[in-house]
Design a protein around this motif. Structure first.
Motif, mmCIF file in Angstrom:
data_model
loop_
_atom_site.group_PDB
_atom_site.id
_atom_site.type_symbol
_atom_site.label_atom_id
_atom_site.label_comp_id
_atom_site.label_asym_id
_atom_site.label_seq_id
_atom_site.Cartn_x
_atom_site.Cartn_y
_atom_site.Cartn_z
ATOM 1 N N VAL A 1 18.130 -34.235 -17.411
ATOM 2 C CA VAL A 1 18.792 -33.562 -16.288
ATOM 3 C C VAL A 1 20.133 -34.237 -15.988
ATOM 4 O O VAL A 1 21.121 -33.575 -15.691
ATOM 5 C CB VAL A 1 17.877 -33.563 -15.043
ATOM 6 N N LEU A 2 20.174 -35.560 -16.103
ATOM 7 C CA LEU A 2 21.440 -36.259 -15.858
ATOM 8 C C LEU A 2 22.482 -35.884 -16.902
ATOM 9 O O LEU A 2 23.659 -35.739 -16.589
ATOM 10 C CB LEU A 2 21.219 -37.777 -15.858
ATOM 11 N N TYR B 1 10.449 -28.787 -25.503
ATOM 12 C CA TYR B 1 10.456 -29.415 -26.821
ATOM 13 C C TYR B 1 9.793 -30.779 -26.740
ATOM 14 O O TYR B 1 9.012 -31.159 -27.610
ATOM 15 C CB TYR B 1 11.914 -29.545 -27.264
ATOM 16 N N ALA B 2 10.097 -31.502 -25.687
ATOM 17 C CA ALA B 2 9.499 -32.832 -25.526
ATOM 18 C C ALA B 2 8.000 -32.727 -25.276
ATOM 19 O O ALA B 2 7.225 -33.590 -25.685
ATOM 20 C CB ALA B 2 10.180 -33.561 -24.387
ATOM 21 N N MET C 1 7.382 -39.352 -20.080
ATOM 22 C CA MET C 1 7.816 -37.956 -19.948
ATOM 23 C C MET C 1 8.767 -37.793 -18.776
ATOM 24 O O MET C 1 9.818 -37.184 -18.885
ATOM 25 C CB MET C 1 6.572 -37.081 -19.753
ATOM 26 N N GLY C 2 8.390 -38.410 -17.619
ATOM 27 C CA GLY C 2 9.238 -38.317 -16.431
ATOM 28 C C GLY C 2 10.625 -38.871 -16.692
ATOM 29 O O GLY C 2 11.627 -38.262 -16.325
ATOM 30 N N ARG C 3 10.679 -40.007 -17.394
ATOM 31 C CA ARG C 3 11.983 -40.612 -17.680
ATOM 32 C C ARG C 3 12.815 -39.724 -18.575
ATOM 33 O O ARG C 3 14.027 -39.595 -18.407
ATOM 34 C CB ARG C 3 11.789 -41.981 -18.334
ATOM 35 N N TYR C 4 12.142 -39.083 -19.531
ATOM 36 C CA TYR C 4 12.868 -38.184 -20.434
ATOM 37 C C TYR C 4 13.495 -37.034 -19.657
ATOM 38 O O TYR C 4 14.665 -36.690 -19.834
ATOM 39 C CB TYR C 4 11.927 -37.648 -21.510
ATOM 40 N N ILE D 1 10.046 -36.840 -29.544
ATOM 41 C CA ILE D 1 11.319 -36.683 -28.848
ATOM 42 C C ILE D 1 11.357 -37.544 -27.589
ATOM 43 O O ILE D 1 12.361 -38.143 -27.243
ATOM 44 C CB ILE D 1 11.518 -35.200 -28.459
ATOM 45 N N ARG D 2 10.201 -37.619 -26.895
ATOM 46 C CA ARG D 2 10.152 -38.300 -25.603
ATOM 47 C C ARG D 2 10.517 -39.768 -25.718
ATOM 48 O O ARG D 2 11.104 -40.344 -24.837
ATOM 49 C CB ARG D 2 8.730 -38.215 -25.054
ATOM 50 N N TYR D 3 10.093 -40.390 -26.835
ATOM 51 C CA TYR D 3 10.248 -41.844 -26.919
ATOM 52 C C TYR D 3 11.453 -42.237 -27.742
ATOM 53 O O TYR D 3 11.524 -43.333 -28.258
ATOM 54 C CB TYR D 3 8.978 -42.453 -27.518
ATOM 55 N N GLU D 4 12.385 -41.314 -27.865
ATOM 56 C CA GLU D 4 13.558 -41.583 -28.682
ATOM 57 C C GLU D 4 14.347 -42.773 -28.145
ATOM 58 O O GLU D 4 14.547 -42.883 -26.958
ATOM 59 C CB GLU D 4 14.463 -40.357 -28.675
#
Lengths: 336, 308
Positions: free
Chosen positions: A9-10, A326-327, A1-4, A333-336
């Motif tokens: 944000v980037l 949404y994630a 989740m944090g990585r998503y 979505i998170r692990y896309e």
């Protein structure tokens, strides 16, 4: 989740820069095509060159790149970004007021009317969509389908004018003539324009008009999503297990159907802000939408640019939050 | 959705897959389009909508067929006179014949809508085709640009451009509608191309030695065009509404030009005393927008083999 979240944000940064550049380029192109907007202040009089130069300098419109058609004016864009970062949206051409002051005074009204529109849209839209989707092909389904098509086909300004004249003026005048009628309804809810005495009630009808188009879109999306999920395998499994129909609808079908609706609701904030320009003009609400429309009519470009920049920023941040939400709702979505 | 075109009237994913399935099922019998044509002719909603659009188009193309009055020949003493013999729509606030105004008002609305739709199909279609076909960095760049354009709410972007440009005529309004409207088409086109590009017949064409351009134009495009056609039809309606909305805000067409938007805007406050001044132009406007949207919906159903 944090990585998503970090990745999202980037991605957000270039989108913000790109949107700001798009706005900047639209403005510069307009100026390059038709000349210095300062001239609009003088109407049909011709200002002296010295006056033009002084005003242009003060409003930051004297850059030579604004005379070269097609030039993207990168330098000017950099200055503008720095100004926006320092919360400086420039000064208005006519009133010589800070644009941030103008926005600050008008924003509370827009927030209120948008809130009313949003709540209306979300509640009624989802309810109508769910009811239509549960009995697809039934009477309610057709009713929702026909009424949403009509709402989408009627431009919001036509709907607003008709409701203002019929409900607020005609019907409202009849009620206002009756002294026994509670004033909160006759002069508040049914007011034909914004009334400072009733800061929420008099924004009720404008809010409904503002939310109408998005309501139709939400209802349709909820319906489509419900119809898909009602037939899904996991719903059949739940039914086969012998769960209560209420639990199947509420927990299994509805929760999964609402995932795309949440995204659409977030994006609707942009529609609401655009729609506020029209609705606030019709109902005379002193929010940023009416200010933008008035400034557009008088040619006060810097106010319009400032308001639209702020609205675009709000919209972008809302989109970012919705994407993160949404994630949370949909782990795929998170692990896309 | 900040897109100008209410794509939520749609079930887009279904549509995109349908175009490829339609291609697979073609197999020598009826094609997707001839099937669709048969179904559309039997669809009363589609027929009525097309007839309405035909009537409105003839008003725009040949206003002389409909009226012999000059909309700018006004007698101020006739101001706001109700409908009467010879003047079926009455007179407007300046005492001009309202019926001829309504007829001549069709032209700017429709020319803006058609010009803008052609523009978004050309720009959005080309970029969507390139993004879907080449993928990789071409797709990344085009998709990012689409995202950026979509983060500017349509009405606000148009307001900025038209305020700064100050010249508000058919050309500038069409321009701003194209600049802010091409993204929806590009997205749908990209999706349709993506789903078509790895199908067997495309691979077959490639193994026969067909070049990129030929594959794009002869093999992928005909099968990706269906969802774009649907969206373009709906876009026509949205643009008619958008033109009137911009006019209402004071940044669209200006009098003495005739347009439905101007007619509604100028007479909004007379609704209770002289309702016909509002009823006639709004009926024409809503009818046009509604017809385009219904035609688009009917086209979508007809082009989706799953619906049969």
């Amino acid at each position: 989740m944090g990585r998503y979240v970090i990745r999202r944000v980037l991605q957000f940064i270039p989108t913000v820069l790109g949107t700001m550049f798009l706005l900047h380029y639209l403005t510069s192109l307009g100026i390059q095509l038709t000349g210095n907007p300062v001239r609009a202040l003088f109407g049909d009089r011709t200002p002296t060159p010295a006056m033009m130069a002084a005003l242009s300098e003060r409003l930051n419109l004297n850059d030579p790149c604004l005379t070269q058609t097609g030039n993207p004016c990168i330098g000017l864009f950099g200055e503008r970004l720095v100004n926006i970062a320092q919360w400086d949206f420039g000064i208005s051409l006519t009133g010589q007021r800070e644009v941030t002051d103008i926005i600050g005074a008008a924003l509370p009204y827009t927030i209120r009317i948008a809130l009313i529109g949003f709540v209306f849209e979300a509640f009624v839209g989802i309810l109508a969509g769910v009811l239509a989707g549960l009995r697809s092909g039934g009477f309610l389904d057709y009713f929702v389908k026909i009424s949403t098509t009509l709402i989408i086909a009627v431009p919001i300004f036509v709907l607003g004018i008709v409701i203002r004249e019929f409900v607020a003026v005609k019907f409202g005048n009849q009620l206002r003539a009756d002294p026994n009628f509670p004033e909160i309804i006759s002069r508040g809810f049914l007011a034909a324009g914004y009334k400072p005495d009733y800061p929420w009630a008099s924004l009720f009808i404008p809010g409904l008009v503002l939310g109408a188009t998005s309501l139709a879109v939400t209802a349709r999306l909820t319906r489509t999503s419900m119809v898909e999920n009602v037939r899904a395998d996991y719903v059949r499994t739940a039914r086969a297990k012998g769960l209560m129909p209420r639990r199947i609808t509420g927990v299994h079908t509805l929760r999964n159907s609402l995932i795309p609706v949440v995204t659409s609701l977030g994006v609707d904030l942009g529609v609401l802000m655009g729609g506020a320009v029209v609705t606030e003009t019709i109902f005379n609400v002193p929010g940023i939408g009416r200010v933008a429309a008035q400034s557009a009519r008088t040619g006060d470009a810097s106010v319009v640019i400032g308001i639209v920049t702020l609205a675009a920023l709000i919209f972008l941040v809302a989109n970012l939050l919705v994407d993160i939400l949404y994630a949370v709702l949909d782990p795929r979505i998170r692990y896309e | 959705m900040s897109d100008l075109i209410p794509s939520a009237t749609s079930d887009e994913p279904a549509l995109q897959s349908s175009s490829s399935e339609g291609a697979g099922a073609t197999g020598g019998t009826a094609s997707l389009w001839s099937d669709a044509r048969k179904q559309l002719i039997r669809n009363p909603i589609f027929v009525i909508s097309s007839l309405y659009i035909l009537v409105v188009s003839s008003m725009a193309l040949f206003p002389g067929l409909w009226t012999d009055q000059d909309p700018r020949n006004c007698i101020i003493s006739q101001s706001r006179k109700p409908p009467q013999d010879g003047h079926p729509f009455g007179f407007n606030i300046l005492g001009c014949d309202y019926y001829s105004h309504a007829i001549y008002g069709a032209q700017p609305s429709l020319s803006i809508a058609i010009g803008a739709t052609v523009g978004i199909v050309l720009i959005g279609g080309t970029l969507g085709l390139l993004a879907g076909f080449y993928g990789g960095w071409v797709d990344t760049i085009i998709s990012r640009v689409v995202d950026i354009f979509l983060s500017l709410p349509f009405l606000l972007g148009a307001l900025v451009f038209l305020t700064v440009v100050k010249v508000q005529n058919i050309l500038t309004i069409t321009m701003v509608l194209v600049i802010l409207g091409w993204t929806t088409i590009a997205r749908v086109m990209r999706g349709a191309v993506l789903s078509a590009k790895n199908l067997d017949y495309v691979l077959a064409a490639r193994s026969l030695g067909a070049g990129n351009l030929r594959i794009m134009l002869r093999h992928i495009l005909p099968n990706a065009i269906a969802p774009v056609t649907v969206l373009a039809t709906i876009a026509l309606g949205s643009f008619v509404a958008a033109e009137a909305t911009l006019t209402f805000l004071g940044v669209g067409l200006q009098p003495p030009e005739e347009s439905w938007g101007i007619m509604i805007t100028d007479h909004q406050v007379y609704f209770l005393e002289a309702p016909w001044l509002l009823i006639f132009p709004t009926t024409l406007l809503i009818g046009t927008v509604l017809s385009f949207i219904l035609m688009g919906d009917a086209l979508r159903d007809a082009l989706d083999p799953k619906m049969r």
